[in-house]
Structures are given as structure tokens and as C-alpha cells.
Design a protein around this motif. Structure first.
Motif, PDB file in Angstrom:
ATOM      1  N   SER A 175       0.819  -1.217   0.000  1.00  0.00           N
ATOM      2  CA  SER A 175       0.000   0.000   0.000  1.00  0.00           C
ATOM      3  C   SER A 175       0.849   1.261   0.000  1.00  0.00           C
ATOM      4  CB  SER A 175      -0.920   0.009   1.224  1.00  0.00           C
ATOM      5  OG  SER A 175      -0.167  -0.140   2.421  1.00  0.00           O
TER       6      SER A 175
ATOM      7  N   ILE B 215      -7.031   1.062  -7.268  1.00  0.00           N
ATOM      8  CA  ILE B 215      -6.574   0.045  -6.314  1.00  0.00           C
ATOM      9  C   ILE B 215      -7.055  -1.336  -6.752  1.00  0.00           C
ATOM     10  CG2 ILE B 215      -6.702  -0.748  -3.918  1.00  0.00           C
ATOM     11  CD1 ILE B 215      -6.975   2.191  -3.082  1.00  0.00           C
TER      12      ILE B 215
ATOM     13  N   CYS C 280      -4.260   0.446   2.780  1.00  0.00           N
ATOM     14  CA  CYS C 280      -4.232   1.739   2.078  1.00  0.00           C
ATOM     15  C   CYS C 280      -4.816   2.845   2.955  1.00  0.00           C
ATOM     16  CB  CYS C 280      -5.011   1.650   0.767  1.00  0.00           C
ATOM     17  SG  CYS C 280      -4.189   0.700  -0.528  1.00  0.00           S
TER      18      CYS C 280
END
Length: 581
Positions: A451, A475, A506
């Protein structure tokens, strides 16, 4: 090679004495200087050639970084004690020609190192440094011998000595190694090489060079265009030492990670970066991909979605490579393999090392967040409680030193560490869309959650509107690409980490990533000339990063793209404030 066996026998006993210039009998080289008017030179003038000899004979041991060379051992000859490596090189140079050395030089010196110097706690890097140090003197010794024998006209030795003066950064024997690496063979013939300082690429801690190597392979003659990055040893010692670990990380990627992947049958995954053909303690040489049309994105223009698509897929390939390596190597060895355990020194943190060392930068940035930026946007204090903002930003800043470390919540990967647009070289197709790309500059490699790279890429390179609209979609794209790559190697990403785990990671790193973008974002948005001044002027740079950075953005405020970026930074700051509210 018979000469090597003799040298190894002669070097059965070596002594360790302080390095000095006694091995250079300076007076005997007068005959070379006297013959210069009769020497046919290729590139240098008579004056330049003479000056090169003069400088070479000025052997200043105080200027030599002894830690780079390790112990310089001496051997006793019939007349004088000389450095063992110098004696080895003299024997090789005096008894062979360039054609022979092109095929056997590196195997010969490697055998010598393994048989002799490795027993004296001299590292391979230190041995290579000694070879570089003494090679020009060995060639000068051969030129002296030829002068005495009146056999000098048209001699290749003249041109080899000339090359030492022309290209001190890269010796002919090192170019042999590059050619062997390109062709995976010692059969191609080196025709010529040229090394030029890349003046269009100003470096603060390093120097850049463009190299042309012309080779004849069977009947084909081809020129290879290469690119070199080299530590600038003329900088202050503290600066050059600061660059050692990053250079070590680049070598780690090229010499260990990529080679291991090839050995494990995963070579096709290694094409996320340009090919590296040569590594040295202070130099790395790659394909010059700019010659094929690759270039960095203009940072003052928001990146396109197509660029992001390509960059994210490239990032997924990098991250997949470390997972593939760990899984395949683990299966081969019958144990769990993790890169931070196998190579702790190579993946240790190089940027956010000490909170205390970073404190001045942190305080300077916080003053900008609380003071300067809100002063440019008077409505901000009306929208948020500034005291609460201070607390949230402090927490986010402090967590930077945690998020760059190994996570216990998600599988860690080999992280690039600096995923801004300048480190992503792309090539456009005829419709001006991104068609292919490479990652460059792996000097901040670390072992941490995926991330970190992903969010840094998205926050540092995109306009805020792009992030707001496409963040989750991008993502998802990353996860799908990673899943597809790993699947082609029979690895189930679901067993590595789930999409929900990635999203949670994240979200966890996001506030700290915003802080990192606040550190570097404004600098990258300055007009190019202003940015170069800050990077190259030590006093101005120190003031910007550690004292008061407000004067610099004030100078750039009339540039529309800069003002827009500042407005977006304000919204990112508010995002920190709103987090978990």
C-alpha cells in the motif's frame, strides 16, 4: 594463462604496509614525454597527453579513500616492494594484447582473487577498486617498455593509455565486462567506446554519463547506447556516504534479486526496469532507454488515466517479483523465505531513518501547514479547528516512521520507495497514449506493505479530481493485475493477502502518505529553474527544508499550475482532519 600461475606462486607471501607511491619510478617515464611529438594520438593533443601522464604520476595517497581499497598488500620483487595487484596487472598487460584480455581478463583476475587475496579479508569490491587504481599505471609501464624498445608507433598501448586519460570514470577492461554482459559471451569484439558527461541531467549527489559502446559480433557492427549513474566523490564526504546505501540497494536489485528470479525460472517478470550491465561500488550502467523514446512525465502536467494504468501495472509487476521470489525460493529450500530476513542490510530503511534527524524538516512543514498555506486561503480556518488539525497532522507525521517498516497485518513486498513520475519512464504510441514503461531509481528500496508504493504513486502524481474519482478503481486495477501475474506462476493471491486487507492497509497509510506528499509535492511543482536552485544551493536548500519554506512558494505563486496544486494540498490537509471524524 601461464603468467597467472607464476604470479600466484610469486605472491605466496605478501606483506601489509602503508600505501605509498614508491612503486612509481617517476624519472623513468621521461622517455615517454620525450617521445610524445612522435606519438600518433587519436583524441588528445600532445599537451593533454603529457598533462595526463603528469597527473597520473602525482600519486597522492591522502586523496585516496582507503576504505574503498581495503588492505593494499605488497610483494617483494628483485628490486623493490610493489603493490601485489599492480604487479599482477603489469604481468598481464606486459604479456598480453587487448584481444586476449577482452576474452580472459576478468576470469584471470577473478581466479587470482580467489586464490590469493580472498584469504586476506579483502572484499571483492575492494579488489576491483585496487584493479581500477593500478591499471593505468600498468599500462603506462608497458608504454615505457615500448619506448625503450623503440617499438611504439601505432601501438594499441598508446591508445589504451590515452583512454585512461579520456575516460577515467570507465576503463577499457570494465567495458569488456559490459560487452560480455550484453552478449552473454566473450566472443564479440570491442571496436570503441565513448563516455560523455550528461550535462542535461544535473545531479546533486551523483553524476550522470552517456556511454556509446561499438561492438563487432560476427559480421555485424552495432553501437549500444548506455546510461551511467556515478557517485560524485568530489562532494563532501558526508554527502557521498549518504549515497552509499542507496547505491547498495540498486546493486542489490540487479545483482541479487533479478539474478535470483532468473535462476528460479521467472526471468520474464524482471522486465519492469531497464537492463543493468555493470555494477561497481560507485557506478551503475544501464540501457539508455531514452534512446528508444522513453521519458519521464512532465510533472507540471497532471498525469493521464492511461499513464496511471500503465504505472500501476508496472508497480504490480515489481511487487509480484518479490512474492514470486519468496515463494519459489522457499519451495526450493523447504522453508519460509522473507527478504528482510535473508537480506536485512539491503532492505533497511534509507529515507525515514531517525525521527530526530527528520525533526527540523517536520517542524518546517508543519509551520507551513498551520501558517503559510492557510494564510493564502483565508476560508480554511473557518472550515476546520486548527488545534485539532495540529494534533492529527502530528500523529500522521509520527506514523511515517512506522509505515515504512515491515507490517504484521499484510504480506510485505519489495517496495520501490519513490514512485513519483520522474522515476517512471514511459513511451508513447502513435496516438500519444502510454504504450510501455520502466521503473528506474531503486535507491530507496524497502520491505513493507504494498500500500505504501501504491498510495504514494496515487497521491504524488495525480490531480485531486483524479484521486477522488478513480482511487478505488485504481486500487482494484492493481489487485487484479497482481492476481493475474501471480496466477501465471501458480501462486494464489488470496493466500497472500485479500483485497479487503489491501484496502485496510491503504486507508491506514493514507494520512502519512499525504504528509509525505506535502514534503515533496510543492518542491516538484516549482518552475524547473527554481527547483534546481533549491536542490543545488546548499544554503537555499537548507532554509527551504529545515527553516522556513514559505519564501519559495511565494515566488512561484503566480504560476497557475503551482497555485492549483497548493489548493489541492489544502484539501488533502483537510482530508487528514476529516479522517476518522
Amino acid at each position: 594463462m601461464i603468467v597467472l600461475d607464476k604470479v600466484i606462486a610469486d605472491h605466496s607471501t605478501l606483506c601489509n604496509i602503508a600505501l605509498n607511491d614508491s612503486f612509481i619510478e617517476k624519472n623513468k617515464y621521461d622517455c615517454i614525454v620525450d617521445r610524445i611529438p612522435n606519438i600518433k594520438l587519436r583524441r588528445l593533443s600532445e599537451y593533454e597527453f603529457k598533462n595526463g601522464i603528469t597527473k597520473l604520476l602525482e600519486f597522492d595517497t591522502d586523496k585516496i579513500q582507503h576504505e574503498a581499497y581495503g588492505k593494499v598488500l605488497y610483494v617483494e620483487t628483485e628490486t623493490v616492494k610493489v603493490p601485489a595487484v599492480y604487479h599482477l596487472l603489469c604481468e598481464i598487460i606486459l604479456n598480453t594484447n587487448a584481444k586476449v584480455r577482452a576474452k580472459s581478463f576478468h576470469s584471470v583476475i577473478e581466479k587470482y582473487y580467489n586464490k590469493v587475496l580472498s584469504k586476506y579479508e579483502i572484499t571483492s569490491d575492494q579488489f576491483r577498486a585496487q584493479v581500477r587504481l593500478f591499471l593505468p599505471y600498468a599500462k603506462l609501464e608497458k608504454l615505457h617498455k615500448l619506448c625503450n624498445e623503440h617499438y611504439i608507433d601505432g601501438s594499441e598501448t598508446i591508445w589504451e593509455v590515452e583512454e585512461c586519460f579520456l575516460y577515467p570514470e570507465l576503463l577499457r577492461e570494465e567495458v569488456y565486462s559490459i560487452v560480455n554482459s550484453i552478449y552473454k559471451s566473450n566472443q564479440p569484439e570491442l571496436i570503441s567506446f565513448d563516455v560523455k558527461l550528461a550535462k542535461d541531467l544535473p545531479g546533486n549527489l551523483v553524476k550522470y554519463f552517456r556511454i556509446e559502446v561499438t561492438v563487432k559480433n560476427t559480421t555485424e557492427i552495432r553501437t549500444h547506447h548506455l546510461f551511467a549513474r556515478m557517485i560524485d566523490e568530489n562532494k563532501e564526504k558526508i554527502i557521498t556516504e549518504f549515497t552509499r546505501l542507496p547505491f547498495r540497494k540498486e546493486r542489490f536489485l540487479s545483482e541479487i534479486i533479478l539474478d535470483l528470479l532468473k535462476e528460479l525460472g521467472a526471468e520474464k517478470i524482471t522486465n519492469f526496469c531497464p537492463k543493468c550491465y555493470f555494477t561497481r561500488r560507485d557506478m551503475l550502467i544501464f540501457d539508455d532507454i531514452s534512446m528508444d523514446g522513453y521519458k519521464p512525465w512532465d510533472y507540471q502536467v497532471p498525469v493521464s488515466y492511461r499513464w496511471l494504468d500503465t504505472a500501476i501495472k508496472l508497480l504490480a509487476k515489481l511487487h509480484a517479483s518479490s512474492i514470486i521470489l519468496e515463494e519459489k525460493l522457499g519451495a526450493k529450500l523447504g522453508k519460509t523465505v522473507r527478504l528482510d530476513e535473508e537480506y536485512p542490510d539491503d532492505v533497511r530503511e534509507a529515507a525515514f531513518v531517525s525521527k530526530e534527524e527528520y525533526r527540523e524538516i517536520e517542524q518546517c512543514n508543519k509551520r507551513s501547514i498551520y501558517g503559510y498555506l492557510p494564510s493564502k486561503f483565508p476560508d480554511v480556518p473557518k472550515r476546520i479547528n486548527m488545534n485539532k488539525l495540529r494534533e492529527k497532522v502530528k500523529v500522521a507525521y509520527d506514523r511515517i516512521f512506522d509505515i515504512v517498516k515491515k507490517s504484521e497485518k499484510i504480506r510485505n513486498v519489495l517496495s520501490h520507495g519513490d514512485m513519483w513520475g520522474g522515476n517512471i519512464m514511459y513511451k508513447e504510441d502513435k496516438t500519444t497514449n502510454v504504450s510501455s514503461a520502466y521503473l528506474i531509481d531503486f535507491q530507496l528500496i524497502r520491505y513493507c506493505p504494498p500500500s505504501l508504493d501504491l498510495m504514494f504513486l496515487l497521491y504524488t502524481n495525480t490531480a485531486r479530481a483524479t484521486r477522488v474519482k478513480y482511487m478505488k478503481e485504481l486500487i482494484i486495477l492493481y489487485y487484479k493485475e497482481l492476481d493475474q501475474i501471480l496466477g501465471s506462476y501458480d501462486i494464489d493471491l488470496g493466500n497472500i493477502f485479500t483485497f479487503d486487507q489491501l484496502m485496510e492497509s491503504c486507508k491506514e497509510v493514507e494520512p502519512s502518505i499525504i504528509c509525505i506528499s506535502l514534503i515533496y509535492g510543492p518542491l516538484l511543482q516549482f518552475p524547473p529553474q527554481q527547483r534546481r536552485y533549491i536542490q543545488n544551493d546548499k544554503e537555499r536548500g537548507t532554509k527551504y527544508f529545515k527553516v522556513d519554506n514559505s519564501p519559495e512558494p511565494e515566488k512561484a505563486w503566480d504560476h497557475e499550475h503551482f497555485k492549483i496544486r497548493m489548493e489541492e494540498l489544502i484539501e488533502d490537509i483537510i482530508r487528514i482532519y476529516d479522517n476518522d471524524e
